[in-house]
Design an enzyme around this catalytic site. Sequence first.
Site, mmCIF file in Angstrom:
data_model
loop_
_atom_site.group_PDB
_atom_site.id
_atom_site.type_symbol
_atom_site.label_atom_id
_atom_site.label_comp_id
_atom_site.label_asym_id
_atom_site.label_seq_id
_atom_site.Cartn_x
_atom_site.Cartn_y
_atom_site.Cartn_z
ATOM 1 N N HIS A 40 0.847 -1.198 0.000
ATOM 2 C CA HIS A 40 0.000 0.000 0.000
ATOM 3 C C HIS A 40 0.886 1.254 0.000
ATOM 4 C CE1 HIS A 40 -2.432 -2.953 2.533
ATOM 5 N NE2 HIS A 40 -3.116 -2.855 1.414
ATOM 6 N N CYS A 151 -16.267 -15.020 -3.148
ATOM 7 C CA CYS A 151 -15.145 -15.008 -2.198
ATOM 8 C C CYS A 151 -15.184 -13.709 -1.417
ATOM 9 C CB CYS A 151 -13.796 -15.145 -2.909
ATOM 10 S SG CYS A 151 -12.431 -14.882 -1.741
ATOM 11 N N CYS A 154 -11.915 -11.525 -1.727
ATOM 12 C CA CYS A 154 -11.797 -10.717 -2.952
ATOM 13 C C CYS A 154 -12.972 -9.763 -3.094
ATOM 14 C CB CYS A 154 -11.791 -11.580 -4.208
ATOM 15 S SG CYS A 154 -10.499 -12.795 -4.313
ATOM 16 N N HIS A 171 -6.953 -16.321 -1.381
ATOM 17 C CA HIS A 171 -7.194 -16.273 0.063
ATOM 18 C C HIS A 171 -7.195 -17.637 0.737
ATOM 19 C CE1 HIS A 171 -8.546 -12.357 -1.396
ATOM 20 N NE2 HIS A 171 -8.031 -11.946 -0.262
HETATM 21 O O1 ME8 Z 1 -8.230 -3.733 -3.779
HETATM 22 N N1 ME8 Z 1 2.672 -5.022 -3.891
HETATM 23 O O2 ME8 Z 1 -7.925 -2.588 -1.805
HETATM 24 P P1 ME8 Z 1 -6.615 -3.270 -1.218
HETATM 25 C C1 ME8 Z 1 2.370 -3.812 -4.396
HETATM 26 N N2 ME8 Z 1 -10.325 -1.585 -1.955
HETATM 27 N N3 ME8 Z 1 1.210 -3.174 -4.164
HETATM 28 C C2 ME8 Z 1 0.319 -3.759 -3.375
HETATM 29 C C3 ME8 Z 1 0.560 -5.024 -2.796
HETATM 30 C C4 ME8 Z 1 1.797 -5.653 -3.078
HETATM 31 N N4 ME8 Z 1 2.123 -6.825 -2.575
HETATM 32 N N5 ME8 Z 1 -0.509 -5.337 -2.049
HETATM 33 C C5 ME8 Z 1 -1.394 -4.313 -2.153
HETATM 34 C C6 ME8 Z 1 -8.588 -2.922 -2.940
HETATM 35 N N6 ME8 Z 1 -0.899 -3.347 -2.948
HETATM 36 C C7 ME8 Z 1 -9.844 -2.104 -3.172
HETATM 37 C C8 ME8 Z 1 -9.534 -0.997 -4.152
HETATM 38 S S1 ME8 Z 1 -10.206 1.150 -5.573
HETATM 39 C C9 ME8 Z 1 -11.599 1.818 -6.118
HETATM 40 C C10 ME8 Z 1 -10.703 -0.132 -4.527
HETATM 41 C C11 ME8 Z 1 -1.548 -2.059 -3.274
HETATM 42 O O3 ME8 Z 1 -6.523 -2.786 0.186
HETATM 43 C C12 ME8 Z 1 -1.804 -1.951 -4.776
HETATM 44 O O4 ME8 Z 1 -2.003 -0.598 -5.083
HETATM 45 O O5 ME8 Z 1 -6.624 -4.720 -1.461
HETATM 46 C C13 ME8 Z 1 -3.104 -2.714 -4.913
HETATM 47 O O6 ME8 Z 1 -3.770 -2.445 -6.129
HETATM 48 C C14 ME8 Z 1 -3.854 -2.185 -3.707
HETATM 49 O O7 ME8 Z 1 -2.842 -2.054 -2.685
HETATM 50 C C15 ME8 Z 1 -4.965 -3.086 -3.233
HETATM 51 O O8 ME8 Z 1 -5.450 -2.592 -2.024
#
Ligand code: ME8
Length: 660
Positions: A40, A151, A154, A171
Amino acid sequence: MSRSAPLPSSDPSADSGAPQTPVYITTPIYYVNDKPHIGHAYTTIVADYLTRAHRLLGRPAFFLTGTDEHGARIAQVAREHGIKPQEWCDRHSEHFRAAWKRLDVAYDQFIRTTDKRHVDGVRRMLERMHAATVPDGKPVIYEGIYTGLYCLGCEKFITEKELVDGLCPSHLTAPQKLTEKNYFFRLSAFLPQVERLINENSIRILPEERRREVLGLFKQGLEDFSISREKVDWGIPLPFDPSQNAYVWVDALPNYITAVGYGDDPESFARWWTQGTVIHLMAKDILKFHAVYWPAMLLSIGEAVPDQIFIHGYFTVNGQKMSKSLQNAIDPNLLVDRFGTDGTRYLLLTQFPFGQDGDVKADLFIRQFNADLANDLGNLVSRAVTLIERHFEGRRPPGGASQPIDNEQRQQAESCGKRFAAAIESLAPHDAIGAGIDLVRAANRYLEKTQPWSLAKENDLARLGTVLNTAVESIRVAAIILSPILPSKSRLILATLGFTDPEAELNRQGLSGWDRCPGPFHLEAPIFPRMDKVALPSMEKALMSEPTAVAGENVITVDQFRQTQLCTAEVISAEKIAGADRLLKLQIALGEERRQIVAGIAQHYKPEDLVGRTIVVVANLQPATIRGIASQGMLLAASNGPTLRLITTDGPIDSGSSIG
Ligand code: ME8
């Protein structure tokens, strides 16, 4: 002060003063069921970096991030913790804001999907969608029955084909079978238009392999998707059927428009969304939602589609996906404890080229910190400024005749400035940062070749002045183009070069028309002190958010260590405890205070040998009862197999003295 134009922008409009297109940069909004990890942090720092870089190039920029708070999964986690979903969201959203603060992430807005403004905006969008029809007259939204495997992790339906041994591969949990009345979005009606927009780069998907991946999805076929849930009660009720709540993605994606005034602030909405260059940043996990569903939703309500979708790489740790269940998520706060804010920003963004996946080897962080920041950048500043302080009393040296090598170094600074601007235009932060570091390295090589130390020894002050002036001008340019990644250290460097208001210098907007280093030059302390190699078998273990306790490898932060109050104590009396051949009961003095402690040292010390000795105790330990005897603290001893030695001081000191 003389003016110079050392950094012509690659964008001619920057110099002509013509207004530039605003840039609107977004990160995904993060789920609040997890704490922030470096994945993140990576997306968020990239967004912050690009925003700062665009502003430096004279372009207005708006940076949005936030948290995604509705849906079945959040409701479930809150239930498991016995609290209301809103309370859970408030707490967990705060973890993200706190982490971004520590990382100096300067967002313009932090949106939460539970914000009233967002909820109103989503309802407005859904009303418009519900009223809309596709060209053959059919409604965009229609009612249907959905049966599928869902899921929770997801927050999406998954197909039998996607399951591995009956489990969701991301997951490792079994999906739920759902059958319910849902409203559907007629995606099929918009697919040809979305595909065309991607094909002609009106929606630019980067890098190219991700664009191909998305175009491949159209060939495989995409189905209409359900936009509501009947049984999920933590969400936004559909305005046209309050018995259903909006599907979490239909609630989350519009955050990008509700944040900038969709339906309630037309001026801001036009500036950032309709006329601005919209750049969505994310990793590959959510590409389909952003590249297909989101543009289709926008087309259905007659709004502009995003300009660019940039998919960056995925961090893995030792080849494994970062996840809570694997306990390998690296907490960015722990990196900040160790490397500072700017150090962490730098280390995260330079791990691998933007767009590529990369395996994080945290053990290499120290090496890279020392090489790039302490040695290359820190030493460059200290070498040049120390010589100016020593030989020119810190004042700007008088300029002398230039030699070809000096002109080459100046050109180097100019071309790194151009490279930085071009890299920002083409969304290559890795290369833009590389331009700054390459300039630093070139300046170090320049000093090696021109040998100002020898010039000083020979008292050739005219030549020494020219060399040092050239060097500090390169440092100035490097500090400017590195400022989006090293916001506070760059300001510190500019202050070291004599700029009284570095902030104002960086807020000039546009890379031209900068002042030369005014002096006086003064280095208070090293910009990036070298980091000692910590005696740890594995740096990674130390950075995990929930470290697994392995003897000798578990690591705490300085702040955590400070929570333990250690102090000296004098042993007033000591006696054996009947029936416990390992224990002694000690009466000790901590300054004026008297305490009793029980210690397992009877096999190593006789009671009479202890009286009068100064020992070290943990003073803020919760009292315990050992063999029915109260113990208000713990003494410290070193032990190695059969040997045990009390920790004591190497000279007399008052009891109750604090140890740290
Ligand atoms: O998908 N490496 O939220 P999320 C790099 N709420 N970036 C990563 C990562 C990793 N291992 N893991 C997470 C969601 N990210 C939804 C989004 S938008 C309208 C809704 C980063 O908390 C990356 O930017 O699962 C990924 O796309 C995002 O966190 C997913 O965050």
